[in-house]
Design an enzyme around this catalytic site. Sequence first.
Site, PDB file in Angstrom:
ATOM      1  N   GLU A  91       0.912  -1.291   0.080  1.00  0.00           N
ATOM      2  CA  GLU A  91      -0.105  -0.111  -0.093  1.00  0.00           C
ATOM      3  C   GLU A  91       0.623   1.365   0.068  1.00  0.00           C
ATOM      4  O   GLU A  91       2.013   1.208   0.563  1.00  0.00           O
ATOM      5  CB  GLU A  91      -1.070  -0.027   1.287  1.00  0.00           C
ATOM      6  CG  GLU A  91      -0.072  -0.165   2.636  1.00  0.00           C
ATOM      7  CD  GLU A  91      -1.246  -0.614   3.528  1.00  0.00           C
ATOM      8  OE1 GLU A  91      -2.041   0.063   3.978  1.00  0.00           O
ATOM      9  OE2 GLU A  91      -1.155  -1.799   3.950  1.00  0.00           O
ATOM     10  N   CYS A 104       3.511   8.265   0.655  1.00  0.00           N
ATOM     11  CA  CYS A 104       4.076   7.558   1.350  1.00  0.00           C
ATOM     12  C   CYS A 104       4.279   6.131   0.754  1.00  0.00           C
ATOM     13  O   CYS A 104       3.323   5.604   0.544  1.00  0.00           O
ATOM     14  CB  CYS A 104       3.272   7.380   2.864  1.00  0.00           C
ATOM     15  SG  CYS A 104       3.954   6.235   4.098  1.00  0.00           S
ATOM     16  N   CYS A 111       6.527  -6.790   6.980  1.00  0.00           N
ATOM     17  CA  CYS A 111       7.844  -6.318   7.626  1.00  0.00           C
ATOM     18  C   CYS A 111       7.953  -7.373   9.013  1.00  0.00           C
ATOM     19  O   CYS A 111       7.037  -7.952   9.546  1.00  0.00           O
ATOM     20  CB  CYS A 111       7.426  -5.075   8.168  1.00  0.00           C
ATOM     21  SG  CYS A 111       9.002  -4.201   9.373  1.00  0.00           S
ATOM     22  N   CYS A 115       7.033  -4.268  15.185  1.00  0.00           N
ATOM     23  CA  CYS A 115       6.590  -3.201  16.248  1.00  0.00           C
ATOM     24  C   CYS A 115       5.016  -3.403  16.646  1.00  0.00           C
ATOM     25  O   CYS A 115       4.297  -3.830  15.704  1.00  0.00           O
ATOM     26  CB  CYS A 115       6.781  -2.003  15.558  1.00  0.00           C
ATOM     27  SG  CYS A 115       8.486  -1.513  14.763  1.00  0.00           S
ATOM     28  N   CYS A 118       1.836  -1.790  14.982  1.00  0.00           N
ATOM     29  CA  CYS A 118       1.838  -1.610  13.409  1.00  0.00           C
ATOM     30  C   CYS A 118       1.378  -2.907  12.898  1.00  0.00           C
ATOM     31  O   CYS A 118       1.642  -4.047  13.109  1.00  0.00           O
ATOM     32  CB  CYS A 118       3.467  -1.504  13.097  1.00  0.00           C
ATOM     33  SG  CYS A 118       3.486  -1.525  11.289  1.00  0.00           S
ATOM     34  N   GLY A 160       7.096  -2.111   5.699  1.00  0.00           N
ATOM     35  CA  GLY A 160       8.531  -2.558   5.369  1.00  0.00           C
ATOM     36  C   GLY A 160       9.554  -1.600   6.237  1.00  0.00           C
ATOM     37  O   GLY A 160       9.364  -0.587   6.568  1.00  0.00           O
ATOM     38  N   GLU A 161      10.666  -2.136   6.713  1.00  0.00           N
ATOM     39  CA  GLU A 161      12.005  -1.270   7.133  1.00  0.00           C
ATOM     40  C   GLU A 161      12.931  -0.979   5.857  1.00  0.00           C
ATOM     41  O   GLU A 161      13.462  -2.224   5.458  1.00  0.00           O
ATOM     42  CB  GLU A 161      12.627  -2.315   8.005  1.00  0.00           C
ATOM     43  CG  GLU A 161      13.997  -1.845   8.623  1.00  0.00           C
ATOM     44  CD  GLU A 161      14.080  -0.361   8.828  1.00  0.00           C
ATOM     45  OE1 GLU A 161      13.266   0.211   9.929  1.00  0.00           O
ATOM     46  OE2 GLU A 161      14.853   0.426   8.365  1.00  0.00           O
ATOM     47  N   SER A 190      12.146   6.591   6.643  1.00  0.00           N
ATOM     48  CA  SER A 190      11.945   6.280   8.055  1.00  0.00           C
ATOM     49  C   SER A 190      12.614   4.942   8.563  1.00  0.00           C
ATOM     50  O   SER A 190      12.023   3.942   7.856  1.00  0.00           O
ATOM     51  CB  SER A 190      10.370   6.380   8.001  1.00  0.00           C
ATOM     52  OG  SER A 190      10.247   6.029   9.533  1.00  0.00           O
ATOM     53  N   SER A 213      12.215   5.946  14.212  1.00  0.00           N
ATOM     54  CA  SER A 213      11.030   5.907  15.312  1.00  0.00           C
ATOM     55  C   SER A 213      11.527   5.362  16.877  1.00  0.00           C
ATOM     56  O   SER A 213      12.040   4.342  16.488  1.00  0.00           O
ATOM     57  CB  SER A 213      10.160   4.560  14.645  1.00  0.00           C
ATOM     58  OG  SER A 213       9.694   4.771  13.229  1.00  0.00           O
ATOM     59  N   LEU A 214      11.331   6.323  17.462  1.00  0.00           N
ATOM     60  CA  LEU A 214      11.684   6.029  18.899  1.00  0.00           C
ATOM     61  C   LEU A 214      10.745   5.410  19.727  1.00  0.00           C
ATOM     62  O   LEU A 214      10.689   4.348  20.417  1.00  0.00           O
ATOM     63  CB  LEU A 214      12.298   7.301  19.445  1.00  0.00           C
ATOM     64  CG  LEU A 214      13.436   7.176  20.471  1.00  0.00           C
ATOM     65  CD1 LEU A 214      14.421   6.413  19.990  1.00  0.00           C
ATOM     66  CD2 LEU A 214      13.926   8.478  20.846  1.00  0.00           C
ATOM     67  N   ASN A 289      -2.596   5.899  15.354  1.00  0.00           N
ATOM     68  CA  ASN A 289      -3.723   5.231  14.425  1.00  0.00           C
ATOM     69  C   ASN A 289      -4.205   4.134  15.111  1.00  0.00           C
ATOM     70  O   ASN A 289      -3.303   3.043  15.479  1.00  0.00           O
ATOM     71  CB  ASN A 289      -3.565   4.863  13.120  1.00  0.00           C
ATOM     72  CG  ASN A 289      -3.499   6.143  12.218  1.00  0.00           C
ATOM     73  OD1 ASN A 289      -4.341   7.071  12.173  1.00  0.00           O
ATOM     74  ND2 ASN A 289      -2.357   6.111  11.361  1.00  0.00           N
ATOM     75  N   CYS A 332      -0.130   2.594   8.972  1.00  0.00           N
ATOM     76  CA  CYS A 332       0.832   1.673   8.023  1.00  0.00           C
ATOM     77  C   CYS A 332       0.267   0.223   8.219  1.00  0.00           C
ATOM     78  O   CYS A 332      -0.075  -0.502   9.246  1.00  0.00           O
ATOM     79  CB  CYS A 332       2.150   1.834   9.022  1.00  0.00           C
ATOM     80  SG  CYS A 332       3.218   0.706   8.783  1.00  0.00           S
TER      81      CYS A 332
HETATM   82  S1  SF4 Z   1       6.473   0.476  11.942  1.00  0.00           S
HETATM   83 FE1  SF4 Z   1       7.556   0.023  10.353  1.00  0.00          FE
HETATM   84  S2  SF4 Z   1       9.448  -1.088  11.161  1.00  0.00           S
HETATM   85 FE2  SF4 Z   1       7.862  -1.289  12.658  1.00  0.00          FE
HETATM   86  S3  SF4 Z   1       6.770  -3.089  11.934  1.00  0.00           S
HETATM   87 FE3  SF4 Z   1       5.818  -1.438  10.950  1.00  0.00          FE
HETATM   88  S4  SF4 Z   1       6.486  -1.250   9.089  1.00  0.00           S
HETATM   89 FE4  SF4 Z   1       7.875  -2.487  10.033  1.00  0.00          FE
END
Ligand code: SF4
Length: 341
Positions: A91, A104, A111, A115, A118, A160-161, A190, A213-214, A289, A332
Amino acid sequence: MDKINLKGMTIKEIKDFIEQNKEKSFRAEQIFEWICKGVSNFDLMTNLPKDLRLMLKQKAYIGELQIVKKKADRDKTVKYLFLLEDKNVVESVFMKYGYGNSVCLSSQVGCKMGCVFCASTIGGCIRNLKKWEIFDQLIQIQNDLGEKHRITHLVIMGSGEPLENYNEVIGALRLIHEGKNISFRRMTLSTCGIIPGIERLARENLPITLSVSLHAPTDELRNRLMPINKIYPISPLIKACKYYINITKRRITFEYALIKGINDSPKEARLLAKILKNLLCHVNLININPVKERGFEQPDKKSVQTFKKILEKEGINVTLRRKLGIGIDAGCGQLRRRYLD
Ligand code: SF4
């Protein structure tokens, strides 16, 4: 013989390809221009001679992502779900801001970073995207919305990272710069904090913005929210960020998604201020979100303002990210999840 995909090739690479086929090298620029306009049918490349078009049809093709879903919100955010050639889906989101139009983009199918807030990570990482697939998300959105909504900025912040798919992502950014004339300064990458990737990016000499992303000011809390912290904890991560700033002289953005009752108290704000004090940085506070699967809620307005004020009092530059597209699953990975469910 397998046909070669011209999308994802630089002008130089197309030049090499057509020279090998005894065609004039200046044609590469014309072909590249058509590709960037989203044209994938060689017959529509009207300024190319017939023989060249015939050769291209025999030996090459131009890959394309298919739009399978599109959702527009009242704030003019538009969310796209793209079908890839192997039937996976990713997406992307189009957003309107005061400073321009931004997209974006996703860098992987799913991923593996885990996290907890997410949706993209729920099914793990299926595969890396190729640079042409990252590039094409932007091309398809631009074509769908038309030049009236010219894309001026981009963030690699979809599923994704990106630093786990380093070469393809950087290749895509270079292609977008070359083909769509978007300056590197208007691009943001990011990461969840992949230290070797941050260090490599520092040496890449690309004036893009790095966003980290902290989401938590202590290892204990960050381990719970972002498992990557067990491999790359906060202290070495901040050290890598300092290295990045020293080399690039560019300000880093730290993303901090506020989750009610988890990381939004004044205590966490003070700890965060301590970590970031005297760093050339900017903090982006995000009202999370809600993710149905995880049961996370947004904090109330008052605690968001208190959090922001504590950081500002310590001299830290803070913005509250305008929440776009909450009505259309713009978190995301959420549209993809609904499609897969
Ligand atoms: S926030 Fe980004 S790095 Fe973390 S799981 Fe989601 S897509 Fe992956």
